[in-house]
Design an enzyme around this catalytic site. Structure first.
Site, PDB file in Angstrom:
ATOM      1  N   ASP A  83      21.486  -5.692 -34.645  1.00  0.00           N
ATOM      2  CA  ASP A  83      21.849  -4.897 -33.474  1.00  0.00           C
ATOM      3  C   ASP A  83      21.337  -3.463 -33.534  1.00  0.00           C
ATOM      4  OD1 ASP A  83      23.032  -7.193 -32.718  1.00  0.00           O
ATOM      5  OD2 ASP A  83      25.087  -6.463 -32.685  1.00  0.00           O
ATOM      6  N   ASP A  95      -2.924  10.222   8.967  1.00  0.00           N
ATOM      7  CA  ASP A  95      -3.381   9.315   7.911  1.00  0.00           C
ATOM      8  C   ASP A  95      -2.326   8.260   7.577  1.00  0.00           C
ATOM      9  OD1 ASP A  95      -5.695   9.014   5.922  1.00  0.00           O
ATOM     10  OD2 ASP A  95      -3.906   8.827   4.662  1.00  0.00           O
ATOM     11  N   GLY A  97      -4.786   5.504   4.185  1.00  0.00           N
ATOM     12  CA  GLY A  97      -4.911   5.237   5.613  1.00  0.00           C
ATOM     13  C   GLY A  97      -6.328   5.117   6.126  1.00  0.00           C
ATOM     14  N   LEU A  98      -7.097   6.187   5.997  1.00  0.00           N
ATOM     15  CA  LEU A  98      -8.449   6.197   6.542  1.00  0.00           C
ATOM     16  C   LEU A  98      -9.269   5.087   5.880  1.00  0.00           C
ATOM     17  CD1 LEU A  98     -10.421   7.559   8.423  1.00  0.00           C
ATOM     18  CD2 LEU A  98     -11.010   9.130   6.565  1.00  0.00           C
TER      19      LEU A  98
END
Lengths: 418, 523
Positions: free
Chosen positions: B36, B290, B425-426
């Site tokens: 552990d 954009d 975007g573009l």
């Protein structure tokens, strides 16, 4: 035998448990699946230890015990049956399924042997079931591999054919190298255990000569002896010295002359010595402290002292099988301090007091030691990297020289900033 | 028994470790076997902490079980107290120790120490990490403030006025191994300070036991992570009358709502709302031309309750995405996640099983996945871009730079982190316009790198399978040829839609014409 100082220490330990060895075993045998029967902690442990190495669906998993499983053992067996059925339906390509015991399954005395036996009957011809314990109350780190291999021995057929059996998981490329060298020496019948496919187990018998590649296989060795195998006594193939003696021991067992061995491996040794030089420059005279973890510590200490000229402060080992380690201990310098077991706090006190240049330790301790200004090397890297053999000696040394080199780069005064 | 390959949460004692390690002057004695101790590496490797967690493990072994493990517990407790001299001691057990029933907490209490001792009973076989963290923080708060309950009057949120000082709040919930907690705290403190509100205590992250005793010097509690702090906040409300906030300040709208909520509670005049919106770039970046391409992007969300709910709101209201899947592994927050999902008209997925999440993801066919590291792996296999928004922690989620999720800067970080995995975007617009150019045929490397090829393989392998699908749909040569002309990043969607259309119309063979019919039908 050199006058090595043996000490025993008990107290809180900071060592991985045997479950962790699943992380390399499942890569070695891609047709096997490791099912831990344990708690959420077990699942979390292997996940954390495996980290980001696994990108595909892993070939290991955990059957997590829940409250209702603790209430009645009969139910736990039924539940395990159900989980195994689901698993095999999902992964029909699995040929061997290891049922791996854990701390909680050991404490509640879940009888995995009986479960495996029943499942073997049901899935006869499709999947083989074996069981072993990787629990932290019984095993440390690499001992898990010992358990897994021991569990496979009863499945190995008998054969009196003379052969060399390499025992212990190796990186594939290292294993191929070894086989090639042995063939050049004139030993052509060589097999590996564990094999690369769990179903292709080597046959063993009284003409099987076992050469260990890893020092943590006490139980496996004992059972192989019971099956009549001959164990070749040798140091482990780490570094030039260890590997040379390892080849020589094998050659002797196969009645091959020393001359022949030297003839074959001398070019390798010369090449490797050359490669070792740049690392030795960094490691020479540096003081080394090894904390117990992988069980490779004694062999590493021997290599780093004898071939890289490091000074040994303390060599920790989780447990000591003096018989298996005999050849290694003989090669250690006089007055080497070996400490078996651990009291992690007291040991760390000694680390700080002795102010070493490098500490070999587990992952939980590495960054805190670095933060105190002490360079470290993780033990776990030794079980994942191809470090065995003459050709790998420089790579092995590189694992230790790198942290020191890095420290030099980062603390160098060449870049003056204002 | 539950079969797990990967798990989202550790056991409850790891949750307790998160609280202990987050704080100062605390030590946790954990009755646990050797293995552990792996939990230490979560802190030293994943969080890159330079200190070990303040935890002493008893590391009992099988041979100890025959003897007196209780003595072993006591020995370790004594050694830990002597060595670390903690101001508060936590005592508990892990799953295996729970079975041997040594009751280490009770043993510790009988040892005659001066410091407060918190006996942690965390049922390992029914509870998980976040619950363990919450329970530990709650027990700690309760133990350290218990004596003050009877003597204290109810705390009015308006007390600061009587005392003639600025209002004070506590920030509760941030912890180690929480998602970007370190930076969220800085951001929230800054926002509160700008509003004329002082921070009394941040806990558990960086707090000492004395700080916990000072919690009642504040007027209001900020419940920053419900998974960890809600139980404590509720106890402080019941016993000291302290009110607490419910809004999680992730995203612009939630941050404004959070500021409103706290102002209302403290009876403070509110800063101009328009002014607040300009504190972050997200609203403008999201409105800029954009970002047009973000409209209706299909997004799949899975994570802890707090982050999944917040992500859904941001995705829909602030980025204009369509949420096509929402789920959590935090069963404790299932109710809230279900409510959010209902508002979004999706079925909430409440599960611990990452394979179920992967299946749901595949079915929803999103264009972006917001998930955990597990979903990152699944998304990679499916060739879908992904951003990680939630625990479980990975070393990648502890970046060197300032990178909060909350408040104004958090919104900036979220815009970048979520939007950058998508094509910009573009770029997307141009690729759409010129999709018949040779560059965009198979194998073209976009910014997605090799995943683009993976997508192709994924679709191809599906094709092979589906030739014998139960619907018996066959792609003719002309159909397949036309499909390969579709840019790889939308090919999967076009394929699914066309097949859906074919099934709908009972068309057994898909030709190029079918593809165009389907396109017209779905547009």
């Amino acid at each position: 035998m050199s006058k090595v100082e043996f000490n025993k220490e008990t107290g809180p330990r900071e060592v991985f448990c045997g479950l962790t060895s699943i992380v390399w075993l499942h890569r070695r045998m891609p047709d096997a699946f490791f099912l831990v029967v344990g708690s959420r902690t077990c699942a979390h442990l292997i996940q954390s230890a495996a980290g980001v190495m696994i990108f595909a669906e892993p070939r290991f998993g955990t059957a997590i015990l829940e409250e209702k499983d603790l209430a009645g053992l009969a139910d736990a067996h039924e539940e395990l049956d159900r989980v195994v059925n689901d698993l095999i339906a999902r992964r029909p390509e699995i040929k061997t399924l290891f049922l791996v015991g854990s701390c909680p399954s050991e404490v509640i005395k879940l009888d995995l042997a009986t479960v495996a036996e029943k499942l073997n009957k049901r899935f006869l011809g499709q999947v083989r079931f074996v069981n072993y314990s990787g629990s932290g109350i019984e095993t440390t780190f690499t001992q898990g591999e010992d358990g897994a291999l021991k569990a496979l021995i009863p499945l190995m057929d008998s054969s009196n054919e003379e052969k060399l059996l390499l025992v212990g998981t190796l990186a594939n490329n290292v294993e191929d190298r070894f086989k090639k060298i042995f063939k050049n020496l004139g030993i052509s019948n060589i097999e590996s255990f564990p094999p690369r496919q769990s179903t292709e187990l080597p046959k063993i018998g009284k003409n099987t000569k076992v050469l260990l590649t890893q020092p943590y296989l006490s139980d496996t060795v004992r059972d192989l002896k019971h099956r009549g195998c001959e164990i070749i006594s040798a140091p482990f193939p780490l570094g030039i010295e260890g590997s040379t003696k390892w080849f020589l021991a094998a050659a002797k067992a196969f009645k091959i002359s020393e001359l022949k061995v030297h003839e074959i491996i001398s070019p390798l040794i010369n090449r490797s010595k050359l490669a070792l030089e740049s690392h030795k420059e960094i490691l020479k005279g540096k003081r080394l402290f090894l904390l117990p973890e992988s069980q490779l510590e004694i062999s590493l200490a021997r290599f780093l002292h004898n071939e890289c000229e490091m000074d040994l402060i303390e060599v920790g080992t989780p447990y000591l099988n003096k018989d298996l380690m005999k050849e290694e201990i003989n090669l250690l310098p006089d007055n080497t301090k070996i400490v078996e077991g651990q009291h992690v706090e007291k040991q760390l006190d000694r680390v700080r007091e002795s102010n070493p240049d490098l500490v070999v330790c587990g992952m939980g301790l590495a960054n805190p030691l670095e933060a105190e200004g002490i360079s470290t090397k993780w033990s776990i890297e030794m079980v994942f990297s191809p470090i065995h053999g003459i050709d790998q000696a420089a790579d092995l040394a590189g694992l230790f020289s790198k942290p020191l080199r890095r420290n030099q780069i980062l603390t160098s005064k060449t870049l003056v900033t204002h | 028994m539950e079969l797990t390959l990967w798990t989202y949460e550790g056991p409850p004692h790891v949750g307790a470790m998160r609280i202990a390690s987050s704080m100062k002057d605390i030590h946790y004695v954990l009755h646990a076997p050797q293995g552990d101790t792996y939990a230490d590496l979560l802190f030293t490797m994943i969080e890159r902490r330079g200190q070990r967690p303040p935890v002493t493990y008893t590391t009992f072994q099988a041979r100890d079980l025959g003897g007196d493990t209780a003595e072993l517990v006591k020995k370790n407790i004594k050694e830990a107290v002597d060595r670390f001299k903690p101001k508060t001691l936590l005592v508990g057990e892990s799953c295996t120790a729970e079975l041997i029933q040594d009751q280490p907490g009770a043993l510790a209490k009988g040892m005659g120490f001066d410091m407060p001792i918190v006996n942690l009973e965390l049922p390992a076989y029914s509870k998980k990490e976040n619950w363990g963290a919450s329970e530990t923080f709650y027990q700690l708060t309760r133990t350290l403030l218990k004596e003050k309950v009877s003597s204290s009057e109810k705390i009015s949120p308006l007390r600061w006025k009587e005392l003639g000082r600025r209002p004070k709040v506590n920030i509760l919930g941030p912890s180690l191994l929480g998602f970007r907690c370190r930076d969220d705290v800085i951001e929230i403190q800054r926002i509160l300070s700008e509003q004329g509100i002082d921070t009394n205590v941040v806990a558990p992250l960086g707090a000492s036991p004395e700080d916990i005793e000072r919690l009642i010097d504040a007027e209001v509690n900020v419940c920053l992570y419900q998974e960890i702090a809600e139980a404590s906040c509720e106890w402080l409300r019941r016993n000291f009358g302290m009110e607490y906030t419910n809004t999680i300040p992730i995203g612009i709208k939630n941050t404004i709502e959070f500021i409103n909520e706290i102002h209302n509670k403290l009876d403070l005049p509110l800063t101009n709302k328009k002014e607040l919106e300009h504190k972050s770039k997200l609203p403008w970046y999201s409105k800029s031309v954009d970002s047009n391409y973000l409209t209706g992007k299909r997004v799949f969300i899975f994570g802890d309750g707090t982050h999944a709910i917040a992500a859904a709101k941001i995705a829909k209201e602030e980025l204009g995405f369509e949420v096509v899947g929402l789920g959590t592994y935090s069963r404790e927050m299932a109710r809230q996640v279900r409510a959010t999902a209902k508002d979004l008209n999706v079925e909430a997925l409440i599960t611990n099983n990452y394979l179920e999440v992967e299946d749901a993801m595949k079915k929803a066919a999103p264009e972006l996945v917001l998930g955990t590291q597990m979903e990152r792996h699944s998304a990679k296999r499916l060739g879908i871009p992904c951003s990680v928004i939630s625990t479980p922690m990975h070393v990648q989620d502890v970046p060197a730079r300032y990178s909060p999720q909350m408040g104004w800067e958090g919104a900036n970080v979220i815009f970048d982190d979520w939007v950058h995995p998508l094509m910009m975007g573009l770029e997307e617009h141009l690729i759409d316009m010129f999709k018949h150019d040779f560059e965009f045929v198979d194998g073209h490397q976009s910014h997605l790198g090799h995943t683009a090829t993976q997508t192709k393989n994924f679709i191809n392998s599906d094709e092979k399978k589906e030739k014998n699908s139960k619907e018996g749909i066959i792609w003719t040569e002309s159909g397949r040829a036309e499909l390969t002309k579709v840019p790889f990043f939308v090919r999967g969607k076009v394929k699914t839609n066309t097949e859906k259309y074919a099934i709908l119309r009972g068309i057994p063979e898909i030709s190029d014409e079918t593809l165009y019919d389907a396109k017209a039908y779905f547009s």
